[in-house]
Write an enzyme that holds these catalytic residues in place. Structure first.
Site, PDB file in Angstrom:
ATOM      1  N   HIS A 318       0.828  -1.211   0.000  1.00 26.70           N
ATOM      2  CA  HIS A 318       0.000   0.000   0.000  1.00 26.70           C
ATOM      3  C   HIS A 318       0.865   1.264   0.000  1.00 26.70           C
ATOM      4  CE1 HIS A 318      -3.664   2.370   0.989  1.00 26.70           C
ATOM      5  NE2 HIS A 318      -2.775   3.150   1.585  1.00 26.70           N
ATOM      6  N   GLU A 319       1.785   1.338   0.952  1.00 30.82           N
ATOM      7  CA  GLU A 319       2.595   2.568   1.048  1.00 30.82           C
ATOM      8  C   GLU A 319       3.480   2.727  -0.192  1.00 30.82           C
ATOM      9  OE1 GLU A 319       1.304   4.349   3.069  1.00 30.82           O
ATOM     10  OE2 GLU A 319       0.440   2.888   4.443  1.00 30.82           O
ATOM     11  N   GLU A 341      -6.192   7.494  -2.006  1.00 27.92           N
ATOM     12  CA  GLU A 341      -6.327   6.230  -1.279  1.00 27.92           C
ATOM     13  C   GLU A 341      -7.054   5.132  -2.061  1.00 27.92           C
ATOM     14  OE1 GLU A 341      -4.515   5.678   1.110  1.00 27.92           O
ATOM     15  OE2 GLU A 341      -4.062   7.654   1.950  1.00 27.92           O
ATOM     16  N   ASP A 396      -9.274  14.839   9.387  1.00 29.81           N
ATOM     17  CA  ASP A 396      -9.128  13.673  10.273  1.00 29.81           C
ATOM     18  C   ASP A 396     -10.486  13.179  10.775  1.00 29.81           C
ATOM     19  OD1 ASP A 396      -6.383  13.740  10.101  1.00 29.81           O
ATOM     20  OD2 ASP A 396      -6.169  15.031  11.865  1.00 29.81           O
ATOM     21  N   TYR A 404     -10.872   4.639   0.595  1.00 29.34           N
ATOM     22  CA  TYR A 404     -10.028   3.475   0.343  1.00 29.34           C
ATOM     23  C   TYR A 404     -10.783   2.409  -0.450  1.00 29.34           C
ATOM     24  CZ  TYR A 404      -6.717   5.147   3.866  1.00 29.34           C
ATOM     25  OH  TYR A 404      -5.801   5.884   4.560  1.00 29.34           O
TER      26      TYR A 404
END
Ligand code: BES
Ligand code: ZN
Length: 628
Positions: A318-319, A341, A396, A404
């Site tokens: 993912h990263e 994402e 946030d 995602y």
């Protein structure tokens, strides 16, 4: 006749306006949406390069020093540079006219709870650079300062940044918007017993003076500027990959993440060159509030995924994937987060398929989609929209699995409709076209129309795309992957529940962590405590050292009000600060008023070790529970 024409034109008007109301932006690339989350006047003037000169002061929990902005005027008449800050002490501002520095005036506005304080600096027409002398405060939202006891080695303090989404401003006065990119250099000084590291080019060796230099030659959005400092050592893994971490994690991390090079190569094959030279991993202390953060060249990674069996390395995929989706092609505002994402979750899964095979990739899709379906039920409807509205809110607070997994599902849907070959070509072209640029949702939709929808007509309508992007919840025809492995697990679970299979005959020896997660997540809600006890005796689930399995198991037990796992639960919640693993546990405990004393006691012990972000989220849960 006239009547008829009128009738037809009214009908066509209705159709045209209906069409327009559901249709996608159709003009050639429109201006980018403005970023509500910045005060900066980035439409008039931009920073092109930064130089940071910082000292890491562990005693005061401060970064102290200066930042120099090299500026470029878009509007020649601009006479102010407006920067974002939050909880910074600004001492002095200077401007450079090409020959000398001189002091200039600044004002720091009142603090807005979301955006922080606007820093307005007077700009003479001759100014080419601006320098701000400042320090961060101990409560900086984007930094965590750890005592030695909170580290693996227990001897040295540790600090790290987490700038995404709008926290870079809590440690650098900056135009804190992903619509804009900077290159930077930095000099960082520390006590020589400490090693600072930034997500940038650097010499991995320690030096005796405690003075280190960094350079980020590629232009990046500010949320990717990152720093850490501690007893950080280095171990090379392969040509392009290495681990930075406390010595205690070096070996286990190098084993766990030994497939990283293969992941890079798999992604290059699919989506074009890796444009950031090296890809290293910094393993943080367990209070890191995320699984990972895609800081360029150096992803920041939680140690909670070092499971010993590589079962949780989709996090690395993912990263790494963000090196294309996000770091290369960036969301222009935080309401476009799905562009970062969603694409990354899709690419992550393609990497997993390439490196670990289809069976695992499908299991990971199915688990993510199940999680999303459970999550959306409790979200405000507006927050289930990909192009979510977050004006006035802290990004946030709007964080969820929607950008995602719904984003990923949208791309899976396109892949299914256009075929993998065509879709891969499209994606690769997209990464090339928008490399080192920012894009918003409407501009993406224009690109999508030109390069996919219109190119292969009659496969997907604009209305379908509109449903995915601008409508709440999940479209009825959303992809629904079936995993044969999970079907097998389900059969065994059903047989065990029906008493047709004894617990010791459940064929769990061949199960991977994914199969276990499916099993646990799909146990019936009304399962009895006796049956849970039976599972625990057979499989030692309370003691599982896999943090995802332990999480799923503890959550079930909280929901069943089973205090037999309390000791383990407390240990888990005190030792881990990753939001995704602890927040659902707090939420479930707070839902049950008989557990309030227990959860208060645990939080009192755990809170000082948590990151400000995790503290904020969990404080909010307590407040909500109290007001109920
Ligand atoms: N960039 C995110 C973390 C993030 C998102 C921080 C938004 C602040 C605001 C990172 O890439 C991420 O998504 N991490 C996930 C990984 C998981 C989906 C595999 C995490 O931390 O759980
Ligand atoms: Zn991500």
């Amino acid at each position: 006749m006239a009547q008829q024409t009128k009738f037809i034109s009214i009908i066509s008007l209705i159709f045209i306006s209906l069409y327009l109301s559901i249709s996608l932006p159709s003009v050639a690339a429109a201006k980018l949406d403005t970023d509500w989350h910045t005060y900066s006047n980035y439409q008039d003037i931009i920073t092109t390069n930064l130089h940071l000169d910082l000292r890491v002061d562990f005693d005061k929990k401060q970064l102290v020093g200066s930042v120099q902005h090299q500026i470029k005027r878009i509007n020649p008449k601009v006479d102010q540079l407006i920067l974002d800050t939050r909880d910074l002490d600004v001492h002095k501002t200077e401007v450079y006219d090409g020959t000398q520095w001189s002091t200039t005036q600044f004002t720091l506005s009142e603090r807005d709870p979301v955006r922080g304080s606007k820093l307005t600096i007077t700009l003479p027409s001759s100014a080419k650079s601006v320098k701000i002398f400042y320090n961060s405060r101990p409560e900086a939202s984007g930094l965590q300062w750890l005592k030695p006891i909170q580290t693996a080695g227990k001897k040295h303090p540790f600090m790290f940044s987490q700038s995404q989404a709008i926290h870079a401003r809590s440690w650098i006065p900056i135009q804190d918007t992903p619509a804009m990119r900077v290159t930077y250099t930095a000099t960082v000084k520390t006590d020589p017993s400490i090693r600072p590291i930034m997500a940038a080019k650097n010499d991995p060796k320690w030096n005796d003076e405690g003075v280190y230099s960094f350079e980020m030659p590629q232009a990046i959005p500010t949320y990717l500027i990152a720093i850490a400092a501690g007893n950080i050592h280095y171990k090379k893994m392969s040509k392009q990959t290495a681990i930075y971490s406390e010595p205690e994690y070096l070996e286990s991390a190098a084993y766990e993440f030994s497939d990283t090079q293969a992941m890079i190569e798999a992604t290059e094959k699919l989506y074009g060159p890796y444009r950031w030279t090296d890809y290293d991993l910094l393993i943080l202390p367990p209070s890191f509030p995320f699984g990972g953060m895609e800081n360029p060249r150096l992803s920041f990674i939680t140690p909670t995924v070092i499971a010993g069996d590589k079962s949780l390395v989709n996090l690395i995929a993912h990263e790494l994937a963000h090196s294309w989706s996000g770091n290369l092609v960036t969301n222009a505002t935080w309401r476009d987060l799905w562009i970062n994402e969603g694409f990354t979750s899709y690419v992550e899964n393609r990497i997993m398929e390439e490196v670990f095979g289809k069976k695992r990739a499908i299991m990971e899709q199915a688990l993510a989609i199940q999680d999303l379906k459970k999550e959306v039920v409790d979200l405000p409807e507006g927050d289930t929209i990909l192009h979510v509205s977050i004006e006035g809110r802290d990004p946030d607070d709007a964080f969820s699995g929607v950008p995602y997994t719904k984003g990923q599902m949208f791309l899976m849907f396109l892949e299914e409709k256009f075929g993998r070959q065509n879709f891969d070509k499209f994606l690769r072209g997209y990464f090339d076209k928008y490399a080192f640029k920012s894009i918003d949702t409407d501009n993406f939709l224009i690109y999508l129309d030109q390069h996919l929808l219109s190119k292969y007509p009659n496969k997907v309508s604009k209305e379908e795309v509109n449903n995915w992007i601008k409508q709440p919840m999940l479209p009825a025809n959303a992809p629904n992957p079936t995993s044969d492995a999970f079907n097998q697990v389900q059969k065994n679970m059903d047989a065990w529940l029906a008493n047709d299979l004894s617990v010791d005959r459940i064929p769990s020896k061949s199960w991977t962590v994914h199969e276990w997660l499916y099993f646990l997540n799909n146990l019936p809600k009304d399962i009895s405590l006796d049956r849970l006890k039976e599972l625990d005796q057979q499989f030692m689930l309370t003691q599982s050292t896999n943090n995802e399995i332990a999480h799923a198991w503890l959550l079930i037990n909280i929901k069943k009000n089973n205090s037999a796992v309390d000791a383990r639960l407390e240990d888990y919640m005190v030792s881990i600060g990753r939001r995704k693993l602890i927040v659902p546990l707090y939420r479930a405990l707070l839902d049950d008023s008989s557990r309030h004393n227990f959860v208060k006691k645990v939080y009192a012990k755990a809170r000082p070790g948590y990151h400000p972000l995790a503290q904020g989220t969990i404080d909010g849960l307590f407040k909500k529970a109290k007001s109920k």
